[in-house]
Design an enzyme around this catalytic site. Structure first.
Site, PDB file in Angstrom:
ATOM      1  N   HIS A  31       0.868  -1.190   0.000  1.00  0.00           N
ATOM      2  CA  HIS A  31       0.000   0.000   0.000  1.00  0.00           C
ATOM      3  C   HIS A  31       0.900   1.235   0.000  1.00  0.00           C
ATOM      4  CE1 HIS A  31      -3.685   2.197   1.968  1.00  0.00           C
ATOM      5  NE2 HIS A  31      -3.014   3.000   1.152  1.00  0.00           N
ATOM      6  N   HIS A  53       1.304   4.874  -2.420  1.00  0.00           N
ATOM      7  CA  HIS A  53       0.904   5.722  -3.550  1.00  0.00           C
ATOM      8  C   HIS A  53       2.184   6.367  -4.076  1.00  0.00           C
ATOM      9  CE1 HIS A  53      -3.383   5.501  -2.379  1.00  0.00           C
ATOM     10  NE2 HIS A  53      -2.865   5.362  -1.176  1.00  0.00           N
ATOM     11  N   HIS A  57      -9.598   1.259  -0.939  1.00  0.00           N
ATOM     12  CA  HIS A  57      -9.506   1.879   0.379  1.00  0.00           C
ATOM     13  C   HIS A  57     -10.899   1.813   1.005  1.00  0.00           C
ATOM     14  CE1 HIS A  57      -5.751   3.421  -1.101  1.00  0.00           C
ATOM     15  NE2 HIS A  57      -5.545   4.231  -0.073  1.00  0.00           N
ATOM     16  N   GLU A  68     -11.037   3.531   6.423  1.00  0.00           N
ATOM     17  CA  GLU A  68      -9.942   4.399   6.896  1.00  0.00           C
ATOM     18  C   GLU A  68     -10.625   5.489   7.726  1.00  0.00           C
ATOM     19  OE1 GLU A  68      -7.993   6.565   3.744  1.00  0.00           O
ATOM     20  OE2 GLU A  68      -6.325   7.222   5.009  1.00  0.00           O
ATOM     21  N   ASP A  90       1.896   3.989   2.814  1.00  0.00           N
ATOM     22  CA  ASP A  90       0.844   4.837   2.236  1.00  0.00           C
ATOM     23  C   ASP A  90       1.443   6.002   1.429  1.00  0.00           C
ATOM     24  OD1 ASP A  90      -1.766   5.497   1.652  1.00  0.00           O
ATOM     25  OD2 ASP A  90      -2.313   6.179   3.658  1.00  0.00           O
ATOM     26  N   ASP A  91       1.766   7.107   2.085  1.00  0.00           N
ATOM     27  CA  ASP A  91       2.339   8.294   1.419  1.00  0.00           C
ATOM     28  C   ASP A  91       3.538   8.748   2.257  1.00  0.00           C
ATOM     29  OD1 ASP A  91       0.110   8.903  -0.640  1.00  0.00           O
ATOM     30  OD2 ASP A  91      -0.959   8.631   1.254  1.00  0.00           O
TER      31      ASP A  91
HETATM   32  N1  ADE Z   1      -4.555   8.789  -1.697  1.00  0.00           N
HETATM   33  C1  ADE Z   1      -3.312   8.796  -1.234  1.00  0.00           C
HETATM   34  N2  ADE Z   1      -3.280   8.410   0.046  1.00  0.00           N
HETATM   35  C2  ADE Z   1      -4.555   8.128   0.399  1.00  0.00           C
HETATM   36  C3  ADE Z   1      -5.176   7.677   1.575  1.00  0.00           C
HETATM   37  N3  ADE Z   1      -4.494   7.414   2.690  1.00  0.00           N
HETATM   38  N4  ADE Z   1      -6.513   7.507   1.570  1.00  0.00           N
HETATM   39  C4  ADE Z   1      -7.212   7.782   0.477  1.00  0.00           C
HETATM   40  N5  ADE Z   1      -6.678   8.198  -0.668  1.00  0.00           N
HETATM   41  C5  ADE Z   1      -5.353   8.370  -0.713  1.00  0.00           C
HETATM   42 ZN    ZN Z   2      -3.664   4.849   0.646  1.00  0.00          ZN
END
Ligand code: ADE
Ligand code: ZN
Length: 332
Positions: free
Chosen positions: A16, A18, A196, A199, A277-278
């Site tokens: 996971h 991005h 997703h 969350e 994630d990011d």
């Molecule tokens: N796009 C990038 N990171 C995300 C996240 N944590 N939740 C939803 N969309 C995303």
């Molecule tokens: Zn994500």
């Protein structure tokens, strides 16, 4: 061996991530200068200082704006290469990478620009580091289903390079049911499916992702504990959850890492994995996520190994490749 050395040395998969969320402030700054894109920041330090979020949307606004510096094939190559080089440093030997085509096509930048950049970097990482990688094409859920259909059609020349289709962006108010038909089409085309769910959104969105989209994995899913039947289902079917601890903290899904439910999900028998994630927006790549869990929760060497084994089990690799990697984790 210390827990930190185990985290660092153990082979891992990331499921996971991005790619647009791995853009470093330094690369953002460099590309803004290269293309004369004006940023609302005066320095790299100012970019970093802006990364304080109160929820998912406050992050997404900054994240989509940041992606505006990605213009030509070399930029997408550089973005992917920086992430895969980081994987090499962190002993991530396999990674399944999400990209958001609509973030780029909406700016007039097409698949023929970003895909060659991504694919060249992925091939180079395979050749130089032995890192395998798959792409997951994610639809932006704040846009209409018709836009997702258009994206699926535009991706056709690259289908052989895309393993799975996913769903991301603003969760609340955009349930999986909005995309039922386009995911049916994606499944018919042979793609694996992820979304997703759970969350910020409720457990009912996880049910929708399972029942209406037919997902193979849930991204995040940490709110599943609000529904006992759902917990039973996820356990019985061993549907993986790709959990992202630092993301949950930065986006205020939890107030303190000590509150994170990943260990209790694991103890309940769910197939949970750790992911970043990011990473450049949330304060750390994959190993930092493991470290944050180890610092806040009492996590043993055995638990870390289990999470690493799960990362391969939950991947879209062949069973033979999964076994090959899992044998190495067990032997580490
Ligand atoms: N796009 C990038 N990171 C995300 C996240 N944590 N939740 C939803 N969309 C995303
Ligand atoms: Zn994500």
């Amino acid at each position: 061996m210390s827990l930190s050395s185990i985290i660092k040395n153990i082979p891992k998969a990331e499921l996971h991530l991005h790619i647009e969320g791995s853009l470093t402030p330094e690369l953002m700054w460099r590309l803004a200068e290269k293309h004369s894109v004006s940023l609302p920041y005066q320095s790299v330090e100012e970019i970093e200082a802006a990364y304080n979020f109160k929820d998912l949307q406050s992050f997404l606004d900054i994240y989509y704006a940041g992606a505006g510096v990605l213009i030509d094939e070399d930029d997408f190559f550089a973005l992917m290469w920086e992430y895969l080089s980081k994987c090499h440093q962190e002993n991530i030997v396999h990674t399944e990478i999400m990209f958001d085509p609509q973030t780029h096509t909406e700016r007039g930048i097409g698949f023929d620009v970003f895909m060659p950049g991504f694919l060249k970097a992925m091939q180079k990482a395979q050749d130089e580091f032995g890192i395998s990688s798959f792409l997951i094409m994610s639809f932006l859920r704040h846009l209409p289903e018709s836009a997702a259909f258009e994206t699926l059609a535009a991706a056709e020349p690259y289908y052989e390079h895309i393993k799975a289709v996913g769903l991301d962006s603003s969760e609340l108010g955009h349930p999986p049911s909005k995309f039922e038909r386009v995911f049916k089409k994606a499944k018919q085309l042979g793609f694996k499916i992820v979304a997703h769910a759970g969350e910020e959104g409720p457990a009912s969105y996880i049910w929708e992702a399972l029942e209406l989209l037919g997902v193979d994995r849930i991204d995040h899913g940490v709110r599943c504990q609000e529904d006992e039947k759902l917990m039973e289902y996820l356990k019985d079917k061993q549907i993986p959850l790709t959990v992202c601890p630092l993301s949950n903290l930065k986006l205020c899904v939890i107030d303190d890492m000590k509150q994170h439910n990943i260990v209790s999900l694991l103890e309940a028998g769910l197939l949970v994995t750790v992911n970043s994630d990011d990473p450049t927006y949330f304060g750390g790549f994959l190993n930092a996520n493991f470290e944050a869990l180890a610092d806040a929760l009492s996590i043993s060497e055995e638990t870390i190994k289990k999470l690493a084994v799960n990362s391969f089990k939950a991947s879209f690799l062949s069973n033979a490749d999964k076994d090959k990697h899992i044998d190495k984790v067990v032997a580490a």
